[in-house]
Motif scaffolding. Structure first.
Motif, PDB file in Angstrom:
ATOM      1  N   ASP A  29       0.830  -1.202   0.000  1.00  0.00           N
ATOM      2  CA  ASP A  29       0.000   0.000   0.000  1.00  0.00           C
ATOM      3  C   ASP A  29       0.869   1.258   0.000  1.00  0.00           C
ATOM      4  O   ASP A  29       0.523   2.251  -0.624  1.00  0.00           O
ATOM      5  CB  ASP A  29      -0.943   0.017   1.201  1.00  0.00           C
ATOM      6  CG  ASP A  29      -2.134  -0.910   1.024  1.00  0.00           C
ATOM      7  OD1 ASP A  29      -2.358  -1.397  -0.109  1.00  0.00           O
ATOM      8  OD2 ASP A  29      -2.843  -1.151   2.019  1.00  0.00           O
ATOM      9  N   LEU A  32       2.031   1.725  -3.559  1.00  0.00           N
ATOM     10  CA  LEU A  32       0.931   2.201  -4.398  1.00  0.00           C
ATOM     11  C   LEU A  32       0.574   3.653  -4.072  1.00  0.00           C
ATOM     12  O   LEU A  32       0.334   4.460  -4.977  1.00  0.00           O
ATOM     13  CB  LEU A  32      -0.289   1.299  -4.232  1.00  0.00           C
ATOM     14  CG  LEU A  32      -1.455   1.571  -5.166  1.00  0.00           C
ATOM     15  CD1 LEU A  32      -1.041   1.489  -6.631  1.00  0.00           C
ATOM     16  CD2 LEU A  32      -2.582   0.592  -4.880  1.00  0.00           C
ATOM     17  N   ALA A  33       0.562   4.003  -2.802  1.00  0.00           N
ATOM     18  CA  ALA A  33       0.280   5.386  -2.401  1.00  0.00           C
ATOM     19  C   ALA A  33       1.351   6.323  -2.948  1.00  0.00           C
ATOM     20  O   ALA A  33       1.053   7.430  -3.407  1.00  0.00           O
ATOM     21  CB  ALA A  33       0.188   5.494  -0.878  1.00  0.00           C
ATOM     22  N   GLU A  35       3.141   5.865  -5.675  1.00  0.00           N
ATOM     23  CA  GLU A  35       2.909   5.987  -7.119  1.00  0.00           C
ATOM     24  C   GLU A  35       1.735   6.914  -7.415  1.00  0.00           C
ATOM     25  O   GLU A  35       1.805   7.741  -8.326  1.00  0.00           O
ATOM     26  CB  GLU A  35       2.652   4.604  -7.728  1.00  0.00           C
ATOM     27  CG  GLU A  35       3.861   3.699  -7.742  1.00  0.00           C
ATOM     28  CD  GLU A  35       3.524   2.264  -8.136  1.00  0.00           C
ATOM     29  OE1 GLU A  35       2.370   1.987  -8.534  1.00  0.00           O
ATOM     30  OE2 GLU A  35       4.420   1.408  -8.034  1.00  0.00           O
ATOM     31  N   ALA A  36       0.667   6.770  -6.653  1.00  0.00           N
ATOM     32  CA  ALA A  36      -0.498   7.632  -6.851  1.00  0.00           C
ATOM     33  C   ALA A  36      -0.147   9.083  -6.538  1.00  0.00           C
ATOM     34  O   ALA A  36      -0.538   9.999  -7.275  1.00  0.00           O
ATOM     35  CB  ALA A  36      -1.663   7.161  -5.977  1.00  0.00           C
ATOM     36  N   ALA A  72      -5.038   3.339  -9.343  1.00  0.00           N
ATOM     37  CA  ALA A  72      -4.567   2.909  -8.021  1.00  0.00           C
ATOM     38  C   ALA A  72      -5.645   2.110  -7.306  1.00  0.00           C
ATOM     39  O   ALA A  72      -5.362   1.075  -6.694  1.00  0.00           O
ATOM     40  CB  ALA A  72      -4.148   4.124  -7.194  1.00  0.00           C
ATOM     41  N   ARG A  75      -5.944  -1.471  -8.141  1.00  0.00           N
ATOM     42  CA  ARG A  75      -4.802  -2.308  -7.760  1.00  0.00           C
ATOM     43  C   ARG A  75      -4.717  -2.611  -6.269  1.00  0.00           C
ATOM     44  O   ARG A  75      -3.701  -3.142  -5.805  1.00  0.00           O
ATOM     45  CB  ARG A  75      -3.515  -1.634  -8.225  1.00  0.00           C
ATOM     46  CG  ARG A  75      -3.437  -1.533  -9.743  1.00  0.00           C
ATOM     47  CD  ARG A  75      -2.262  -0.721 -10.238  1.00  0.00           C
ATOM     48  NE  ARG A  75      -1.009  -1.123  -9.635  1.00  0.00           N
ATOM     49  CZ  ARG A  75       0.039  -0.315  -9.536  1.00  0.00           C
ATOM     50  NH1 ARG A  75      -0.011   0.920  -9.983  1.00  0.00           N
ATOM     51  NH2 ARG A  75       1.156  -0.745  -8.975  1.00  0.00           N
ATOM     52  N   THR A  76      -5.768  -2.258  -5.504  1.00  0.00           N
ATOM     53  CA  THR A  76      -5.683  -2.483  -4.060  1.00  0.00           C
ATOM     54  C   THR A  76      -7.037  -2.837  -3.479  1.00  0.00           C
ATOM     55  O   THR A  76      -8.061  -2.776  -4.162  1.00  0.00           O
ATOM     56  CB  THR A  76      -5.094  -1.246  -3.341  1.00  0.00           C
ATOM     57  OG1 THR A  76      -4.774  -1.600  -1.997  1.00  0.00           O
ATOM     58  CG2 THR A  76      -6.034  -0.062  -3.377  1.00  0.00           C
ATOM     59  N   LEU A  84      -9.136   5.765  -1.437  1.00  0.00           N
ATOM     60  CA  LEU A  84      -9.088   6.188  -2.844  1.00  0.00           C
ATOM     61  C   LEU A  84     -10.485   6.340  -3.428  1.00  0.00           C
ATOM     62  O   LEU A  84     -10.749   7.263  -4.200  1.00  0.00           O
ATOM     63  CB  LEU A  84      -8.270   5.182  -3.669  1.00  0.00           C
ATOM     64  CG  LEU A  84      -6.782   5.115  -3.331  1.00  0.00           C
ATOM     65  CD1 LEU A  84      -6.136   3.938  -4.049  1.00  0.00           C
ATOM     66  CD2 LEU A  84      -6.078   6.421  -3.655  1.00  0.00           C
TER      67      LEU A  84
END
Length: 138
Positions: A29, A32-33, A35-36, A72, A75-76, A84
């Motif tokens: 996470d 991913l956070a 990247e977002a 994002a 993907r989670t 999100l």
């Protein structure tokens, strides 16, 4: 409630959950956070940059933020997905905005936003950037 306030409420809840240990941010996470957050930062820059752009470009950038958040989200799961999802919901009015005059015919329910609405949405995105950055360091 405006977009900035909705995002502020989301941010407060996320920060509180992390602080209370309710939301233990997993390494995946965090990645991913991160990247977002980078995607949002690439799309919406500082106010002095955004405000010099034509409205059509500002709208493109705001739509790009929705795409970043949607990718994002896809993907989670769990709390990051819920956060999100709330962020996308907060920015939902952007989906009905248009930057071009209607001319002849209908507009499919789209509206011309005011300059203040662009600023409001961009400020909400910047707040999301900050929250996502903090999530990556927790």
């Amino acid at each position: 409630m405006d977009m900035r306030r909705i995002v502020a409420v989301l941010a407060e809840e996320a920060e509180q959950q992390i602080q209370d240990g309710v939301w233990e941010v997993a390494p995946g996470d965090r990645t991913l956070a991160r990247e977002a957050e980078a995607g949002l930062r690439d799309a919406v820059g500082p106010p002095d940059t955004q405000e010099t752009l034509k409205q059509i470009e500002r709208l493109e950038h705001l739509r790009e933020t929705l795409a970043v958040l949607a990718i994002a989200l896809a993907r989670t799961h769990g709390r990051l997905a819920w956060f999100l999802s709330g962020a996308i919901n907060a920015l939902e009015p952007v989906l009905r905005w248009r930057a071009l005059p209607a001319g002849h015919g209908g507009t499919f329910g789209t509206v011309l936003p005011t300059p203040e609405e662009y600023t409001q949405a961009e400020e909400a995105v910047r707040r999301l950037q900050d929250v996502l950055a903090r999530i990556t360091t927790e």
